[in-house]
Design a protein around this motif. Sequence first.
Motif, mmCIF file in Angstrom:
data_model
loop_
_atom_site.group_PDB
_atom_site.id
_atom_site.type_symbol
_atom_site.label_atom_id
_atom_site.label_comp_id
_atom_site.label_asym_id
_atom_site.label_seq_id
_atom_site.Cartn_x
_atom_site.Cartn_y
_atom_site.Cartn_z
ATOM 1 N N ASN A 88 2.950 -27.082 -22.760
ATOM 2 C CA ASN A 88 3.152 -26.452 -21.458
ATOM 3 C C ASN A 88 3.248 -24.936 -21.579
ATOM 4 O OD1 ASN A 88 3.171 -28.932 -20.134
ATOM 5 N ND2 ASN A 88 5.397 -29.172 -20.344
ATOM 6 N N TYR A 89 3.950 -24.471 -22.610
ATOM 7 C CA TYR A 89 4.091 -23.020 -22.789
ATOM 8 C C TYR A 89 2.753 -22.382 -23.155
ATOM 9 C CZ TYR A 89 9.170 -23.582 -22.656
ATOM 10 O OH TYR A 89 10.456 -23.854 -22.262
ATOM 11 N N SER A 90 1.988 -23.039 -24.003
ATOM 12 C CA SER A 90 0.678 -22.484 -24.357
ATOM 13 C C SER A 90 -0.248 -22.447 -23.153
ATOM 14 C CB SER A 90 0.058 -23.304 -25.489
ATOM 15 O OG SER A 90 -0.152 -24.656 -25.073
ATOM 16 N N GLN A 91 -0.139 -23.438 -22.280
ATOM 17 C CA GLN A 91 -0.961 -23.449 -21.075
ATOM 18 C C GLN A 91 -0.536 -22.337 -20.118
ATOM 19 O OE1 GLN A 91 -1.270 -27.297 -19.236
ATOM 20 N NE2 GLN A 91 -2.129 -26.484 -17.309
ATOM 21 N N VAL A 92 0.763 -22.119 -20.004
ATOM 22 C CA VAL A 92 1.253 -21.066 -19.124
ATOM 23 C C VAL A 92 0.868 -19.686 -19.653
ATOM 24 C CG1 VAL A 92 3.354 -19.921 -18.324
ATOM 25 C CG2 VAL A 92 3.140 -22.398 -18.147
ATOM 26 N N LEU A 93 1.147 -19.449 -20.928
ATOM 27 C CA LEU A 93 0.862 -18.132 -21.500
ATOM 28 C C LEU A 93 -0.625 -17.870 -21.659
ATOM 29 C CD1 LEU A 93 3.660 -18.034 -24.240
ATOM 30 C CD2 LEU A 93 3.698 -17.032 -21.948
ATOM 31 N N GLY A 94 -1.434 -18.906 -21.696
ATOM 32 C CA GLY A 94 -2.877 -18.728 -21.791
ATOM 33 C C GLY A 94 -3.583 -18.615 -20.453
ATOM 34 N N VAL A 100 -1.118 -11.954 -14.255
ATOM 35 C CA VAL A 100 -1.289 -11.172 -13.023
ATOM 36 C C VAL A 100 -0.040 -11.274 -12.158
ATOM 37 C CG1 VAL A 100 -2.614 -10.975 -10.889
ATOM 38 C CG2 VAL A 100 -3.800 -11.357 -13.055
ATOM 39 N N VAL A 101 0.465 -12.493 -11.985
ATOM 40 C CA VAL A 101 1.669 -12.698 -11.174
ATOM 41 C C VAL A 101 2.871 -12.020 -11.831
ATOM 42 C CG1 VAL A 101 3.235 -14.443 -10.262
ATOM 43 C CG2 VAL A 101 0.774 -14.825 -10.181
ATOM 44 N N THR A 102 2.973 -12.078 -13.159
ATOM 45 C CA THR A 102 4.098 -11.454 -13.854
ATOM 46 C C THR A 102 4.077 -9.941 -13.674
ATOM 47 O OG1 THR A 102 4.116 -13.238 -15.503
ATOM 48 C CG2 THR A 102 5.216 -11.182 -16.086
ATOM 49 N N VAL A 107 6.324 -5.040 -11.132
ATOM 50 C CA VAL A 107 6.115 -3.822 -10.337
ATOM 51 C C VAL A 107 6.896 -3.906 -9.030
ATOM 52 C CG1 VAL A 107 4.398 -2.439 -9.108
ATOM 53 C CG2 VAL A 107 3.883 -3.322 -11.384
ATOM 54 N N PHE A 108 6.816 -5.041 -8.365
ATOM 55 C CA PHE A 108 7.549 -5.225 -7.108
ATOM 56 C C PHE A 108 9.053 -5.120 -7.351
ATOM 57 C CE2 PHE A 108 9.629 -7.897 -3.924
ATOM 58 C CZ PHE A 108 9.085 -7.414 -2.746
ATOM 59 N N CYS A 109 9.551 -5.710 -8.427
ATOM 60 C CA CYS A 109 10.970 -5.660 -8.758
ATOM 61 C C CYS A 109 11.408 -4.226 -9.042
ATOM 62 C CB CYS A 109 11.266 -6.555 -9.957
ATOM 63 S SG CYS A 109 12.902 -6.363 -10.671
ATOM 64 N N ALA A 110 10.627 -3.489 -9.834
ATOM 65 C CA ALA A 110 10.986 -2.114 -10.173
ATOM 66 C C ALA A 110 11.027 -1.233 -8.927
ATOM 67 C CB ALA A 110 10.000 -1.556 -11.192
ATOM 68 N N PHE A 111 10.024 -1.377 -8.065
ATOM 69 C CA PHE A 111 9.980 -0.571 -6.848
ATOM 70 C C PHE A 111 11.183 -0.862 -5.960
ATOM 71 C CE2 PHE A 111 8.754 -0.164 -2.367
ATOM 72 C CZ PHE A 111 8.397 1.180 -2.324
ATOM 73 N N CYS A 112 11.444 -2.140 -5.693
ATOM 74 C CA CYS A 112 12.555 -2.506 -4.805
ATOM 75 C C CYS A 112 13.900 -2.094 -5.390
ATOM 76 C CB CYS A 112 12.536 -4.003 -4.533
ATOM 77 S SG CYS A 112 11.135 -4.557 -3.529
ATOM 78 N N ALA A 113 14.096 -2.305 -6.698
ATOM 79 C CA ALA A 113 15.383 -1.988 -7.311
ATOM 80 C C ALA A 113 15.648 -0.482 -7.291
ATOM 81 C CB ALA A 113 15.424 -2.516 -8.743
ATOM 82 N N LEU A 114 14.642 0.321 -7.644
ATOM 83 C CA LEU A 114 14.837 1.770 -7.681
ATOM 84 C C LEU A 114 15.049 2.338 -6.283
ATOM 85 C CD1 LEU A 114 12.229 2.814 -10.396
ATOM 86 C CD2 LEU A 114 14.704 2.582 -10.638
ATOM 87 N N ALA A 274 3.584 -17.415 5.216
ATOM 88 C CA ALA A 274 3.133 -18.271 6.311
ATOM 89 C C ALA A 274 2.248 -17.502 7.287
ATOM 90 C CB ALA A 274 4.330 -18.860 7.044
ATOM 91 N N GLY A 275 2.472 -16.190 7.402
ATOM 92 C CA GLY A 275 1.632 -15.376 8.261
ATOM 93 C C GLY A 275 0.502 -14.694 7.540
ATOM 94 N N ALA A 276 0.492 -14.754 6.201
ATOM 95 C CA ALA A 276 -0.561 -14.103 5.430
ATOM 96 C C ALA A 276 -1.759 -15.018 5.227
ATOM 97 C CB ALA A 276 -0.018 -13.642 4.075
ATOM 98 N N GLY A 277 -1.502 -16.280 4.882
ATOM 99 C CA GLY A 277 -2.590 -17.228 4.698
ATOM 100 C C GLY A 277 -3.307 -17.113 3.377
ATOM 101 N N ASN A 278 -2.871 -16.252 2.480
ATOM 102 C CA ASN A 278 -3.520 -16.094 1.178
ATOM 103 C C ASN A 278 -2.429 -16.012 0.120
ATOM 104 O OD1 ASN A 278 -5.188 -15.642 -0.971
ATOM 105 N ND2 ASN A 278 -6.060 -13.731 -0.219
ATOM 106 N N ASN A 279 -1.942 -17.170 -0.297
ATOM 107 C CA ASN A 279 -0.839 -17.193 -1.240
ATOM 108 C C ASN A 279 -1.236 -16.705 -2.622
ATOM 109 O OD1 ASN A 279 0.406 -18.319 0.928
ATOM 110 N ND2 ASN A 279 0.879 -20.280 -0.034
ATOM 111 N N ARG A 280 -2.456 -16.908 -3.023
ATOM 112 C CA ARG A 280 -2.849 -16.536 -4.376
ATOM 113 C C ARG A 280 -2.769 -15.020 -4.587
ATOM 114 N NH1 ARG A 280 -5.033 -18.984 -8.641
ATOM 115 N NH2 ARG A 280 -6.273 -17.738 -10.110
ATOM 116 N N GLU A 281 -3.048 -14.257 -3.553
ATOM 117 C CA GLU A 281 -3.009 -12.802 -3.668
ATOM 118 C C GLU A 281 -1.608 -12.237 -3.456
ATOM 119 O OE1 GLU A 281 -5.433 -10.839 -4.597
ATOM 120 O OE2 GLU A 281 -6.865 -12.499 -4.788
ATOM 121 N N THR A 282 -0.690 -13.054 -2.988
ATOM 122 C CA THR A 282 0.653 -12.560 -2.674
ATOM 123 C C THR A 282 1.753 -13.298 -3.420
ATOM 124 O OG1 THR A 282 0.735 -14.060 -0.758
ATOM 125 C CG2 THR A 282 -0.041 -11.817 -0.375
#
Length: 330
Positions: A88-94, A100-102, A107-114, A274-282
């Motif tokens: 499972n870990y090899s599949q996730v890390l590969g 991309v999500v990480t 980036v989102f975490c750093a921006f919001c926290a700062l 729910a209002g975006a409709g494109n979960n893969r990009e968000t």
Amino acid sequence: MSDQLSAGVSSAPATAPPGVPAPVARRRARPRRRGGSLAAPYLLLVLPVGLVCLALGYPMVRQFIMSFQEFGLAQQFGRPPEWVGFQNYSQVLGDPYFWVVTARSVVFCAFCALVTMGIGIAFALLLQKLSTVPRILLQVALVLAWAMPPLAALTVYTWLVEPRYGLVNWLLTSAGLESFRGYSWLAGSPWTFFLIAAITVIWTSVPLVTLSTYAALNQVDEAVLEAAELDGAAGWTRLRLVVLPIIQPVVLLLLMLEIIWDLKVFTQIKVLQAGAGNNRETNLLGTYVYETGIGGGDYGIASALATVMLVLVLVLTWRYMRTLMKQGDL
């Protein structure tokens, strides 16, 4: 007879010579029961520690075990899980999408926290400068914003950015920006989606940072500030060289909590999707784990994702945790 006289003499209290105060009789101190007093704090901790271990420890152990198993829909209906080791870990890390999500989540975490820390500290400094009535009003407003349920706040933001009747588009088109007529802030672009999501996250986090920092600022000794002012440190110099180092433990603790909360943010992203409709990009890590486990039924991969997410949180916050431990605050 002589024995009785000697016994009477020995049993009679000794009288002090004239002019000398009589000695005060000392009471024999009772031995303290050190065993019971030492065990009392540990006994008081048994119940809360047991509840925490039951509520958090078992799910974490269960998640760690499931991350080494093939646990899908078949296992939910009774089939025994199959041990797959680190597959499972090899599949996730590969998976490139995981990275991309990480990166997006970091980036989102750093921006919001700062931004949250900057606005919160600025508001705390403003509270010190305000008079009594405006300060109380601002504190009440911050508490109300903090106490508002996330779903209620998200409903308000969804109405504000509604493409046809939203207040934001109406203000922009009234200012002559016709390109925003009917513009969808959630579905139009991932950048605008994350802008709205960041505003909602920062909105709910600023009150805690503000009130905690304000409480820490009030604990700074006035004598230290006066000495710094006599030495020529005033304004920004005094804040940077005197005040911030004193309240550094509080600031570091708040920053560490903000990193943890913003990295695993889920409610705001899931509702706005729910209002975006494109979960893969968000997707962020929280929604990605949810879609993989609850949505896709692959709890083994989802458990591996959650474990990697936990390790990432520990890596990002370890520096601040080590600093607090060195200062003796943890």
